[in-house]
Write a protein that holds these residues in place. Structure first.
Motif, short mmCIF file in Angstrom:
data_model
loop_
_atom_site.label_atom_id
_atom_site.label_comp_id
_atom_site.label_asym_id
_atom_site.label_seq_id
_atom_site.Cartn_x
_atom_site.Cartn_y
_atom_site.Cartn_z
N ALA A 174 0.85 -1.19 0.00
CA ALA A 174 0.00 0.00 0.00
C ALA A 174 0.88 1.24 0.00
O ALA A 174 1.94 1.27 0.64
CB ALA A 174 -0.91 -0.01 1.22
N ARG A 221 -13.97 6.66 -1.00
CA ARG A 221 -12.81 6.45 -1.88
C ARG A 221 -12.88 7.35 -3.11
O ARG A 221 -11.86 7.70 -3.69
CB ARG A 221 -12.72 4.99 -2.33
CG ARG A 221 -12.15 4.05 -1.28
CD ARG A 221 -11.97 2.65 -1.85
NE ARG A 221 -11.16 2.62 -3.06
CZ ARG A 221 -9.84 2.66 -3.09
NH1 ARG A 221 -9.15 2.75 -1.95
NH2 ARG A 221 -9.18 2.61 -4.23
N ARG A 229 -4.17 9.50 -2.38
CA ARG A 229 -5.05 8.46 -1.85
C ARG A 229 -4.24 7.20 -1.65
O ARG A 229 -3.33 6.90 -2.44
CB ARG A 229 -6.21 8.22 -2.82
CG ARG A 229 -7.32 7.33 -2.22
CD ARG A 229 -8.46 7.12 -3.20
NE ARG A 229 -8.05 6.26 -4.31
CZ ARG A 229 -8.88 5.84 -5.27
NH1 ARG A 229 -10.14 6.23 -5.28
NH2 ARG A 229 -8.44 5.06 -6.25
N GLY A 276 -11.30 4.21 2.09
CA GLY A 276 -10.63 5.31 1.42
C GLY A 276 -9.82 6.11 2.43
O GLY A 276 -10.36 6.60 3.41
N TRP A 291 -7.12 9.37 2.56
CA TRP A 291 -6.62 10.50 1.79
C TRP A 291 -5.66 11.30 2.66
O TRP A 291 -5.79 11.33 3.89
CB TRP A 291 -7.76 11.41 1.35
CG TRP A 291 -8.74 10.79 0.39
CD1 TRP A 291 -9.77 9.95 0.69
CD2 TRP A 291 -8.79 11.00 -1.02
NE1 TRP A 291 -10.45 9.61 -0.45
CE2 TRP A 291 -9.88 10.24 -1.52
CE3 TRP A 291 -8.02 11.75 -1.92
CZ2 TRP A 291 -10.21 10.22 -2.87
CZ3 TRP A 291 -8.35 11.73 -3.26
CH2 TRP A 291 -9.43 10.97 -3.73
N GLY A 308 -12.30 9.89 -7.38
CA GLY A 308 -11.11 9.30 -6.79
C GLY A 308 -9.84 10.08 -7.01
O GLY A 308 -8.75 9.54 -6.91
N GLU A 329 -3.34 3.55 -1.98
CA GLU A 329 -3.68 2.54 -2.98
C GLU A 329 -2.64 1.45 -2.99
O GLU A 329 -1.61 1.53 -2.33
CB GLU A 329 -3.75 3.19 -4.39
CG GLU A 329 -4.84 4.24 -4.50
CD GLU A 329 -4.82 4.92 -5.86
OE1 GLU A 329 -4.04 4.49 -6.75
OE2 GLU A 329 -5.58 5.89 -6.05
N ARG A 330 -2.91 0.40 -3.77
CA ARG A 330 -1.91 -0.65 -4.00
C ARG A 330 -2.08 -1.21 -5.41
O ARG A 330 -3.11 -0.98 -6.04
CB ARG A 330 -2.03 -1.77 -2.97
CG ARG A 330 -3.25 -2.69 -3.14
CD ARG A 330 -3.11 -3.88 -2.20
NE ARG A 330 -4.32 -4.70 -2.19
CZ ARG A 330 -4.48 -5.77 -2.98
NH1 ARG A 330 -3.54 -6.11 -3.82
NH2 ARG A 330 -5.58 -6.49 -2.90
#
Length: 347
Positions: A26, A47, A344, A332, A334, A65, A346-347
């Motif tokens: 992540a 998200r 944000r 989500g 941020w 997003g 994420e992966r």
């Protein structure tokens, strides 16, 4: 790529080498905000939807997003410094401008920022508003640095459309030099329908004040985060319920160390213990991970740290600069900060 709650936690907590090999690490994915202002105000709705607020009266909103951002700044606000925003959904939000006297103002929108209504303008030259919080869509508070020796609290019961100053007789006396830090919109936070906490610095002790009646009365507790200087204290709080809270802060000056930058409470803020392994530097924002009883993120100008044991120990995940962080139930998370930075997880 979406994450279920278990995969979300696993992606964060995996050993870095193992995570990268598996392609599951992540990380903060920067989103092009199209702006270069500093965004210390952030409210994550989901998200997909988030609002940021910052310098030069700037408010941006995304509903995809972070792929695109719409400038929804209130007209005529270019001289204001927005430091906190609380959004209820993609259309309704309340934003706070900070500063002495009439520089402190509150605005509300009900149409995604197409129009704004100024619902509060401070007329007391001694007041300086720092942060907002909402218990629900109707009830909320805003806090000012001490006026006549006590922190001042504003209250709303109509979603920020109107505000009133609460009586100060339920507020403990402020320490000499004590104030809040308008660094991340997290110096005033809430959990549940009636509990609120405000964070302080600058005085002899960095304190957290707790109210169980929506701001009418408060009790103060000292924290182990160093204070005793206008640049030091508790900068941000996060409570995952009425009992379990985190505090982060330190000394915001880049050339000063912050050896005890985090603390935790198991009892609603009555007592605070230092983190056994705190973040390595000043941190201005903190948020619990969605659906987790033990994991949280802390952010600051020198990086992002993760705890997986309720705030006892922290380890650095990222060295990018962020001022504030916010997470949502649909997984989500941020973050936002200087030079228009918004990201944000994420992966």
């Amino acid at each position: 790529m979406g994450l279920c709650a278990a995969a979300f936690a696993a992606a964060l907590t995996a050993a870095p080498a193992q995570a990268h090999e598996a392609g599951k690490a992540a990380h903060w994915a920067l989103k092009d905000s199209g702006s270069d202002v500093r965004f210390r105000g952030l409210s994550a709705v989901s998200r997909d939807t988030a609002w940021v607020a910052g310098a030069k009266g700037t408010v941006l909103r995304t509903t995809d997003g972070g792929a695109s951002w719409r400038n929804v700044s209130p007209p005529g606000a270019a001289d204001l410094e927005f430091r906190d925003i609380e959004a209820f959904d993609a259309r309704r939000a309340v934003v706070l401008a900070i500063g002495e006297g009439e520089a402190s103002r509150v605005f509300r929108t009900d149409d995604g920022g197409a129009t704004w209504t100024e619902s509060f303008r401070n007329t007391d030259a001694k007041a300086f508003y720092d942060c907002l919080t909402f218990f629900d869509r109707r009830h909320g508070l805003a806090m000012s640095d001490p006026v006549d020796g006590r922190f001042r609290i504003l209250s709303t019961s109509d979603g920020g459309r109107s505000w009133k100053v609460l009586p100060s007789d339920g507020m403990p006396a402020a320490q000499d030099g004590e104030a809040g830090f308008a660094a991340s919109g997290q110096c005033l936070v809430s959990a549940g329908s009636h509990d609120a906490w405000l964070a302080t610095g600058g005085g002899a002790h960095a304190r957290v004040l707790h109210s169980t009646d929506r701001g009418l009365t408060w009790k103060a507790a000292e924290t182990p985060i160093p204070a005793g200087d206008p640049a030091r204290g508790v900068f941000a709080l996060a409570f995952r319920d009425r009992a379990h809270g985190l505090a982060v802060g330190g000394d915001y000056r880049a050339d000063q160390a912050s050896p005890q930058a985090a603390a935790l409470t198991p009892d609603g803020g009555r007592t605070w213990a230092p983190a056994a392994q705190p973040p390595p530097a000043y941190r201005s924002g903190v948020a619990w991970l969605p659906h987790s009883r033990t994991s949280a993120l802390a952010v600051g100008p020198t990086g992002t740290d993760l705890t997986t044991d309720g705030g006892r120990t922290w380890r650095t995940l990222d060295t990018g600069s962020y001022d504030t962080v916010d997470c949502t139930p649909d997984l989500g998370c941020w973050a936002s900060g200087e030079k228009g930075r918004v990201a944000r997880l994420e992966r």
